[in-house]
Design a protein around this motif. Structure first.
Motif, mmCIF file in Angstrom:
data_model
loop_
_atom_site.group_PDB
_atom_site.id
_atom_site.type_symbol
_atom_site.label_atom_id
_atom_site.label_comp_id
_atom_site.label_asym_id
_atom_site.label_seq_id
_atom_site.Cartn_x
_atom_site.Cartn_y
_atom_site.Cartn_z
ATOM 1 N N THR A 190 -7.866 -9.378 3.689
ATOM 2 C CA THR A 190 -6.896 -8.311 3.951
ATOM 3 C C THR A 190 -7.046 -7.784 5.375
ATOM 4 O OG1 THR A 190 -7.040 -7.697 1.629
ATOM 5 C CG2 THR A 190 -6.047 -6.082 3.117
ATOM 6 N N ILE A 199 -11.631 -7.414 -7.625
ATOM 7 C CA ILE A 199 -11.546 -7.335 -6.157
ATOM 8 C C ILE A 199 -12.915 -7.682 -5.560
ATOM 9 C CG2 ILE A 199 -11.233 -5.763 -4.197
ATOM 10 C CD1 ILE A 199 -8.617 -6.386 -5.522
ATOM 11 N N ASP A 229 -11.874 -10.712 -0.570
ATOM 12 C CA ASP A 229 -10.545 -10.086 -0.486
ATOM 13 C C ASP A 229 -10.506 -9.075 0.662
ATOM 14 O OD1 ASP A 229 -9.702 -11.481 -2.727
ATOM 15 O OD2 ASP A 229 -10.295 -9.886 -4.110
ATOM 16 N N ASP A 264 -8.969 -2.706 -8.155
ATOM 17 C CA ASP A 264 -8.331 -3.468 -9.233
ATOM 18 C C ASP A 264 -9.434 -4.250 -9.920
ATOM 19 O OD1 ASP A 264 -6.380 -4.576 -10.847
ATOM 20 O OD2 ASP A 264 -5.044 -5.046 -9.174
ATOM 21 N N ARG A 320 -3.718 0.742 -4.369
ATOM 22 C CA ARG A 320 -3.647 0.174 -3.011
ATOM 23 C C ARG A 320 -3.101 1.282 -2.144
ATOM 24 N NH1 ARG A 320 -1.460 -6.036 -2.692
ATOM 25 N NH2 ARG A 320 -2.748 -6.782 -4.388
ATOM 26 N N GLY A 365 -13.587 -2.561 -5.943
ATOM 27 C CA GLY A 365 -12.620 -2.301 -4.884
ATOM 28 C C GLY A 365 -13.266 -2.347 -3.522
ATOM 29 N N PHE A 391 0.850 -1.192 0.000
ATOM 30 C CA PHE A 391 0.000 0.000 0.000
ATOM 31 C C PHE A 391 0.888 1.247 0.000
ATOM 32 C CE2 PHE A 391 -4.435 -1.290 1.280
ATOM 33 C CZ PHE A 391 -4.226 -2.656 1.207
ATOM 34 N N VAL A 432 -8.534 -0.259 -1.924
ATOM 35 C CA VAL A 432 -7.916 -1.165 -2.888
ATOM 36 C C VAL A 432 -8.838 -1.216 -4.095
ATOM 37 C CG1 VAL A 432 -7.291 -3.562 -3.371
ATOM 38 C CG2 VAL A 432 -6.789 -2.571 -1.133
#
Lengths: 341, 809
Positions: A230, A222, A226, A219, A189, A307, A126, A217
Motif C-alpha cells: 500500500t 492484513i 500489505d 481487516d 480503511r 491491521g 479510504f 487499515v
C-alpha cells in the motif's frame, strides 16, 4: 460627333484615374454621368440629329457611359482598399505591451499537497476521518500503548493544557476514536489528516504546528506485506513510478513490527547530496502493524483482525515535491511565496 | 550511544567496513546515525624525515626541506614553520591530499622554488588539541624520533579509529551496551563473538557484608547490590581504556570513574562508586526522598526534595539521586582508599520523572529509563572489580551484598509459524524462525503444534508473539518481504460533507482571486488588545497552554482575525501591500476556565482584502479596494455556496469601523460579518492603508447551503424593463427599499438592480437620489405596457408611502 464622345470618355477616364478619394470620384460621377452631366448633355442634344444617326449615336454614348461607370467602380474599389489598409495601418498597437491581468487566487501549497494525498487514498477506498486538535492524553498517548512516563514520549514533546488534555502531537488519536466509534472488529480503511502540535523550536525543519496524515487499515488477514504494498503504491503515485522505496525496522509503541520508510533522494536520485545528508535516502514516513494492545484498548480483537497504520508529514512531502528548503515559508504566508502555487 | 569500531573489535572481528556494518545495523532496526572517521582527509598524509633543511634564498622566513617519505627519491617541500630541524620526523601531506580543513595539496612554487607537499600541524590534522601541550599545538607536529618513515600518519597518531554513532529506539535497551551491539553484529555478520571473561579474585580478607548494609525501602527499586574494594589507589586509567571511553564520547577522569563508565558502556549497567568513609552509618538504602530533604549532587547544586524522588541514602541523608546523579559528599576523591561499588535496577518511569524534573539527563538515567538487565547486576560489579584489580589499583573484599526481593520471572512467548507468517505476509519455515530467534539469544522449544520461546533477560521489550514477528522480520530483512495489496470487501472512499464543504469554500474563494494562508493556532493578549477585543468578550477566554514554547504565544486562539492581521502586518513589512487572503481553521473556546474538559472547536473562515483593486499595470487604474469590493466578494461566495434569501444590515463588530460594518443574516442568525478594520485597530497594528475583513462560521454556512440544486428554465418571453429614480432621505438604507420593491412588485416582478446613487446638485440637502432598474416578466406571455406600468405604479406608491420617496423629475 463620335470623336467628341471618344474625347469626352478619354477625359473622364483620365480624371477618374487621377481621383484621390471618394469625394473627388463622386464629383466626377456627377460631372459626367449626373443629370446635368456631360454625357446627359450630349443625349439631350441629339434632337438635332437625323433619325438614322440618333440610335447610332445613342448607342455610342451609352457604351461610353458604361465604360466611364466601370472605371468609376474600379477606382472606387481601389480607393476603398487603400482606405482600409490605411486605417488598419493607423490602428496598429504594440502587442508586446503587458495584458490586463486579473488578480488570481492560490491554494496554500500544503492544501495542494494534502489534496493530492487525500485523492490517492480516497481512490483506494479510504475514508477521511477527523478528530479534535485539543485532545485527551488518553487518546493521544495511552490508547496508543504509550502509558505515562514511557520513554518513547520523549519522541514527542507536547503542549499541555492540563495534565490530561493536550494539543494533539499526532493525528493518531483519530485511530482510537474511529475504532471506538465502530462495531468491534469492523473493517477500517481511513486516513486522518490534520494539524498537530509539538514543542519544537521554529526553524528550517521544525515547527510548533505542522500537518500530518495518519492512516489505518484493519481487516481480517492484513499483513506487513500489505503495508509495504500500500505504501509503495502511495509513494510511487505522490512522487513518481521510479522512486526507490526502502523499509527500515524501527520502533513505535503503537505498532509491532514498526518501520521507517525511506524514498530514494528526489534531489540527487540516490547519489548522495546535502538534502539526504549523503545517504541517498530520505525518511518519508513511519508505519507498522498495529500493536495488539492498541486494538484491544479500542475494543478490537487482535486474534480476529489485524491491521497496519502509518503517519506522514505533509510539510516534508510538499518540501520535497516543490524543492522548498525552509519549512517556515509555509507559515510566514508571504504572498510572494503563496502566489507561486 | 556511540562506540568505536576498535571496542567492537575487542569482542568480534568482521570484514565489513564501518560503513557496511553501519548499514547492516540500520537495516535491522539498530539505526546508525553517523559514521565518524578520525582519519577523514588523512589518506595521503604520511610520516617523513627532514633530511636536509636550508633557508630559502629569496625569503627571510621560508625554509627548504628535503623530505624522506620512504620513497627512492627525496621530496622537496617549502615550509614557513620555524619549529623544524633536520632529522625530525613529521606528518607530511603529499600532493593530492585533501586535508580535514578542506585544504587541497597541489604542486606549487614558493618564491620561485617548487614545493611538493606540506608539513602539517596538529590542528591541520584535526587532532584533539585539548590533549596536547602548547608546544605540540604550535607549529608543525613533531613525531617521536623512533617513528617509522613513510607510513600513514593516522596509524602513528592514533587517528585510525572509526566511531559509530547510534540513534537507538526506546525499546532496545540491550543495545545501549557494547556487548549488546556485538551480539547484534554477530547475528548480522555471521561471525563468532568473544565476550569478556569476567572473573574476580576476592583477595582481601574483609567481608563486604560486615562493612556495609544495603537495603531497599521502595518498590521503585528491584535490585540493589554492592561490592567493597579496599586499598584503592586513585589515578589515571590505562591508555587503552581512555581510548575506548573517548570513542564512546566519555571523558576520562580517573581509574575509578573510568571503570564505572567503562562497565556501563560495555555491559549496559550503570554503576556508582561511593567513598566508603563518607557514608554515614555505613549503610545505603534505596528509598523515596523525604519532602524537604536537601539533595546535594555531584554538579554541586542543591535541590529540595519533593518526596517523589528515589534516592540512595546513608544513615543520615541522601547520598545521591538514584540512577540520575551521585551525591557530592560521598564522591570519590584522590584521598579515597575504600570504595563501595553499587549497581542496581530502578523503575524506569520514576527515573524519567526525576531526571526531567531536575533537568538532569545522564548516560545512566537514559539506561535506567529504558530498563537494565536485572539479572546481570552481579556480573557488572564483578567486572568493575576485575578491571580495578587488573590495574593493581585495589584489593577486593569477600562477597557481594545483594538485595533482590523478587526474582524476575522468565518471560515465555507462545507462537506458531502460521501466526508469524500471517502477520508478516511471508512463508517462512518454522526452522528459519527458530534459527533467527536462537541467534538472538532466545531458546525455542516445540510445544504441540507450535513453539515456546524463552526471552533472554536483556530483551525486556519482547513480551508477545507480535514482538517475535518483529525480531524475525528485521533479521530476515524487510526488503525480502514481497509487497502485496490488502484485499477484502470494497470500501467507499469518501470525505465527510463538512470536508467537502470546506474544499468548496476554498475553491470558490480562489476563483474569486483570494489566496489561502495557514497560520499557527496560538495567540496572545497583546494581539487581542490590538484587535480591540472588549474585556468581557468570550474571545478573551482563551485556553492557556501550560508549557508554551515562548511567552509570546501562551494562548490557543479564539479568533482567526488576529492571525490574519499578523500575516497582513508581516506582508506589509515586506512591502507586499496588495493582499487578498483567507484562512479556514478551527478556533477554540473552553467550556470553562480553568480547563477541565476538551474545549469546543469551531471552524471559522476569515478573509482580508487591502491595497489596489487591480493589478499594477500601465492599463489598470490605481483605485484602492473599498468596502463594496469585499461585500461583492462575500455575496459571490454565498451565491456559490447556494446560500440565498439573506438580509444585510448595518451592524457592529469591535474590530470594525462602526459606520462600515455589515451583517449578513438569515433570520436573526448572523452568517457573515464584514467591514473595514477599525481605524484604532489599524493604528494599533501600525497600518496606514484601509483593510477590509470578513468572518464567517463554517458550520453556520453549512446549515443554510441549499442541499439540492435545480436549474431555472430559460424564459420564453422577453422581460419588460422600467427605471425608477427616486429621492429619499440620505440615511435610508437601500436594502430596505429593495425589500419593499420586491414585496410590492406583483406576480410578474422579476428583479431589481440599483444602478445609480447620487447626491449633489439638483438633489436637496439631506437627500439622495437612487435609480433602480426593474424587470418584469411572465412565463406565459409577453407583458403589455399597461401590465408593466401598473406594477411600476404599485411599487412607486409603496416607496412613497414607506420612505417618503419622491419620483425624480
Amino acid at each position: 460627333m463620335e470623336e467628341k464622345i471618344a474625347e469626352l470618355q478619354a477625359a473622364a477616364v483620365a480624371e477618374i484615374k487621377a481621383a484621390g478619394d471618394m469625394t473627388a470620384l463622386n464629383d466626377i460621377r456627377v460631372k459626367y454621368l449626373g443629370k446635368k452631366g456631360e454625357f446627359t448633355a450630349i443625349l439631350r442634344g441629339m434632337g438635332n440629329l437625323s433619325a438614322e444617326e440618333r440610335p447610332k449615336v445613342g448607342k455610342i454614348v451609352n457604351v461610353a457611359k458604361a465604360a466611364v461607370e466601370e472605371a468609376i467602380n474600379a477606382q472606387a474599389g481601389e480607393l476603398k482598399a487603400k482606405e482600409l489598409s490605411a486605417r488598419l495601418a493607423s490602428e496598429k498597437i504594440d502587442v508586446t505591451l503587458p495584458g490586463r491581468n486579473v488578480p488570481q487566487g492560490h491554494l496554500h501549497p500544503l492544501t495542494l499537497t494534502m489534496q493530492r494525498i487525500k485523492d490517492i487514498f480516497v481512490h483506494m477506498g479510504f475514508s477521511v476521518e477527523e478528530g479534535p486538535e485539543i485532545e485527551r492524553d488518553y487518546f493521544n498517548f495511552e490508547a496508543l500503548n504509550l502509558p505515562k512516563d514511557h520513554p518513547a514520549r520523549d519522541m514527542q514533546d507536547s503542549f499541555y493544557i492540563t495534565d490530561e488534555i493536550l494539543m494533539r502531537s499526532q493525528t493518531s488519536p483519530v485511530q482510537a476514536r474511529t475504532m471506538q466509534a465502530n462495531e468491534p472488529n469492523k473493517p477500517i480503511r481511513m486516513i486522518a489528516p490534520g494539524r498537530v502540535y509539538r514543542r519544537d523550536e521554529y526553524d528550517a525543519t521544525h515547527s510548533p504546528m505542522f500537518t500530518q496524515v495518519e492512516g489505518l487499515v484493519i481487516d481480517k488477514g492484513i499483513s506487513f506485506a500489505d503495508l509495504k504494498g500500500t505504501l509503495e503504491l502511495f509513494l510511487h503515485q505522490i512522487f513518481n513510478e521510479n522512486v526507490g522505496v526502502r523499509f527500515r525496522p524501527s520502533f513505535f509503541p503503537f505498532t509491532e513490527p514498526s518501520a521507517e520508510v525511506d524514498i530514494s533522494c528526489v534531489m540527487c536520485h540516490g547519489e548522495g547530496c546535502k538534502v539526504c545528508k549523503g545517504t541517498g535516502w530520505l525518511e518519508i514516513l513511519g508505519a507498522g502493524m498495529v500493536h495488539p494492545h492498541v486494538l484491544e484498548m479500542s475494543g478490537y480483537d487482535p486474534k480476529v483482525v489485524s491491521g497496519f497504520a502509518f503517519g506522514l508529514g505533509v510539510e516534508r512531502i510538499a518540501m520535497l515535491s516543490y524543492g522548498i528548503d525552509d519549512l517556515r515559508l509555509f507559515y510566514d504566508n508571504d504572498v510572494r511565496f503563496l502566489q507561486q502555487f | 550511544m556511540q562506540v568505536s569500531i576498535k571496542w567492537l573489535n575487542d569482542y568480534i572481528k568482521f570484514n565489513e567496513t564501518a560503513e557496511e556494518l553501519a548499514d547492516k545495523y540500520t537495516m535491522s532496526g539498530v539505526p546508525v546515525e553517523n559514521v565518524i572517521r578520525a582519519d577523514e582527509g588523512l589518506e595521503k598524509v604520511v610520516t617523513g624525515r627532514i633530511e636536509k633543511l636550508e633557508a630559502h634564498p629569496d625569503s627571510d622566513h621560508l625554509q627548504i626541506c628535503q623530505m624522506n617519505v620512504g620513497e627512492s627519491e627525496l621530496v622537496q617541500i617549502i615550509t614557513g614553520a620555524q619549529n623544524v630541524a633536520e632529522g625530525q620526523i613529521v606528518p607530511v601531506a603529499m600532493v593530492g591530499a585533501h586535508l580535514p580543513n578542506g585544504l587541497h595539496i597541489k604542486k606549487g612554487k614558493l618564491r620561485g622554488l617548487p614545493s611538493n607537499g606540506m608539513l602539517c600541524s596538529a590542528e591541520e590534522l584535526k587532532m584533539d588539541l585539548t590533549k596536547l601541550t602548547d608546544e605540540e599545538k604550535d607549529g608543525i607536529y613533531i613525531l617521536p624520533a623512533d617513528t617509522p618513515v613513510g607510513v600513514p600518519a593516522k596509524d602513528v597518531l592514533g587517528l585510525d579509529d572509526v566511531v559509530l554513532e547510534f540513534e537507538l529506539t526506546a525499546n532496545r535497551a540491550d543495545c545501549f551496551s557494547v556487548v549488546g551491539l556485538v551480539r547484534e553484529a554477530a547475528v548480522l555478520t555471521g561471525n563468532e563473538p568473544h565476550y569478556p571473561e569476567i572473573t574476580v579474585k576476592e583477595d582481601d580478607e574483609a567481608k563486604a557484608a560486615d562493612m556495609i548494609k544495603i537495603g531497599i525501602d521502595s518498590d521503585l527499586c528491584d535490585r540493589f547490590a554492592a561490592r567493597v574494594i579496599k586499598n584503592v589507589k586513585v589515578g589515571p586509567s590505562p591508555e587503552w581504556m581512555q581510548q575506548r571511553l573517548e570513542g564512546a564520547g566519555i571523558r576520562a577522569i580517573n581509574n575509578v570513574v573510568d571503570v564505572t563508565n567503562f562497565v556501563m558502556v560495555e555491559l549496559g549497567q550503570p554503576m556508582h562508586a561511593y567513598d566508603y568513609d563518607e557514608i554515614a552509618g555505613h549503610s545505603l538504602t534505596a528509598r523515596l526522598a523525604k519532602e524537604g530533604e536537601n539533595l546535594h549532587t555531584l554538579d554541586d547544586s542543591s535541590r529540595i526534595a519533593k518526596g517523589t524522588e528515589l534516592v540512595i541514602a546513608d544513615a543520615e541523608k541522601p547520598a545521591g539521586l538514584a540512577g540520575v546523579m551521585g551525591g557530592l559528599e560521598s564522591e570519590v576523591t584522590e584521598k579515597t582508599t575504600t570504595i563501595v561499588l553499587e549497581a542496581a535496577s530502578f523503575n524506569g518511569a520514576s527515573i524519567r520523572r526525576t531526571s526531567r524534573a531536575c533537568g538532569l539527563h545522564s548516560e545512566a538515567s537514559g539506561r535506567f529509563e529504558r530498563g537494565v538487565d536485572v539479572t546481570a547486576i552481579p556480573r557488572a560489579l564483578d567486572r568493575a572489580c576485575q578491571l580495578m584489580q587488573e590495574m593493581g589499583a585495589c584489593t577486593v573484599t569477600q562477597g557481594m551484598v545483594d538485595v533482590y526481593p523478587t526474582q524476575k520471572e522468565q518471560t515465555e512467548i507462545h507462537y506458531t509459524a502460521e501466526q508469524i507468517n500471517a502477520r508478516l505476509g511471508t512463508q517462512l519455515s518454522a526452522a528459519k524462525m527458530m534459527e533467527i530467534l536462537t541467534s538472538l539469544g532466545f531458546s525455542v522449544q516445540t510445544e504441540g503444534e507450535g513453539f515456546v520461546a524463552q526471552v533472554p533477560s536483556w530483551r525486556g521489550d519482547c513480551t508477545c508473539m507480535e514482538d517475535l514477528s518483529e525480531e524475525i522480520s528485521r533479521i530476515y530483512g524487510f526488503d525480502n518481504i514481497a509487497p502485496t495489496l490488502p484485499w477484502g470487501a470494497v470500501m467507499q472512499g469518501k470525505q465527510s460533507p463538512r470536508q467537502d464543504f470546506i474544499d468548496k469554500i476554498k475553491e470558490v474563494l480562489v476563483g474569486l482571486g483570494m489566496t489561502e494562508e495557514l497560520s499557527f493556532s496560538f495567540t496572545n493578549t497583546d494581539l487581542l488588545d490590538k484587535m480591540l477585543v472588549p474585556a468581557d468578550s468570550k474571545l478573551r477566554q482563551a485556553v492557556p497552554i501550560m508549557n508554551p514554547l515562548t511567552d509570546d504565544y501562551p494562548l490557543v486562539r479564539t479568533s482567526l482575525l488576529t492571525s490574519i492581521m499578523e500575516n497582513a502586518v508581516r506582508n506589509f513589512s515586506r512591502k507586499n501591500m496588495d493582499l487578498r487572503l483567507f484562512d479556514v481553521a478551527p478556533v477554540f473556546f473552553p467550556k470553562a476556565l480553568p480547563v477541565t474538559e476538551q474545549p469546543d472547536e469551531v471552524v471559522k473562515l476569515v478573509g482580508l482584502m487591502t491595497g489596489r483593486r487591480n493589478m499594477v499595470g500601465w492599463n489598470q487604474t490605481n483605485d484602492m479596494i473599498d468596502f463594496y469590493d469585499m461585500k461583492g466578494l462575500v455575496e459571490e461566495l454565498l451565491a456559490s455556496l447556494s446560500i440565498s434569501k439573506y438580509t444585510v444590515e448595518a451592524g457592529e463588530h469591535f474590530a470594525l469601523h462602526p459606520g462600515k460594518t455589515a451583517l449578513f443574516k438569515k433570520g436573526r442568525e448572523v452568517i457573515a460579518t464584514l467591514g473595514e478594520l477599525h481605524p484604532q485597530a489599524a493604528e494599533n497594528f501600525g497600518i496606514k492603508q484601509k483593510v477590509y475583513l470578513f468572518e464567517m462560521d463554517v458550520e453556520v454556512l453549512m446549515k443554510y447551503t441549499a442541499k439540492n440544486f435545480h436549474f431555472d428554465s430559460l424564459p420564453k418571453f422577453p422581460a419588460t424593463s422600467r427605471d425608477l429614480a427616486i429621492v429619499v432621505d440620505k440615511d435610508t438604507e437601500a436594502s430596505k427599499i429593495e425589500q419593499v420593491i420586491t414585496k410590492n412588485g406583483g406576480k410578474h416582478f422579476k428583479s431589481v438592480t440599483l444602478f445609480d446613487v447620487y447626491t449633489g446638485e439638483h438633489v436637496a440637502e439631506g437627500k439622495k437620489s437612487l435609480a433602480f432598474n426593474l424587470q418584469f416578466q411572465s412565463k406565459d406571455k409577453t407583458l403589455t405596457d399597461e401590465e408593466a406600468d401598473t406594477a411600476f405604479h404599485n411599487i412607486l406608491k409603496a416607496v412613497e408611502k414607506q420612505f417618503g420617496a419622491e419620483l425624480r423629475a
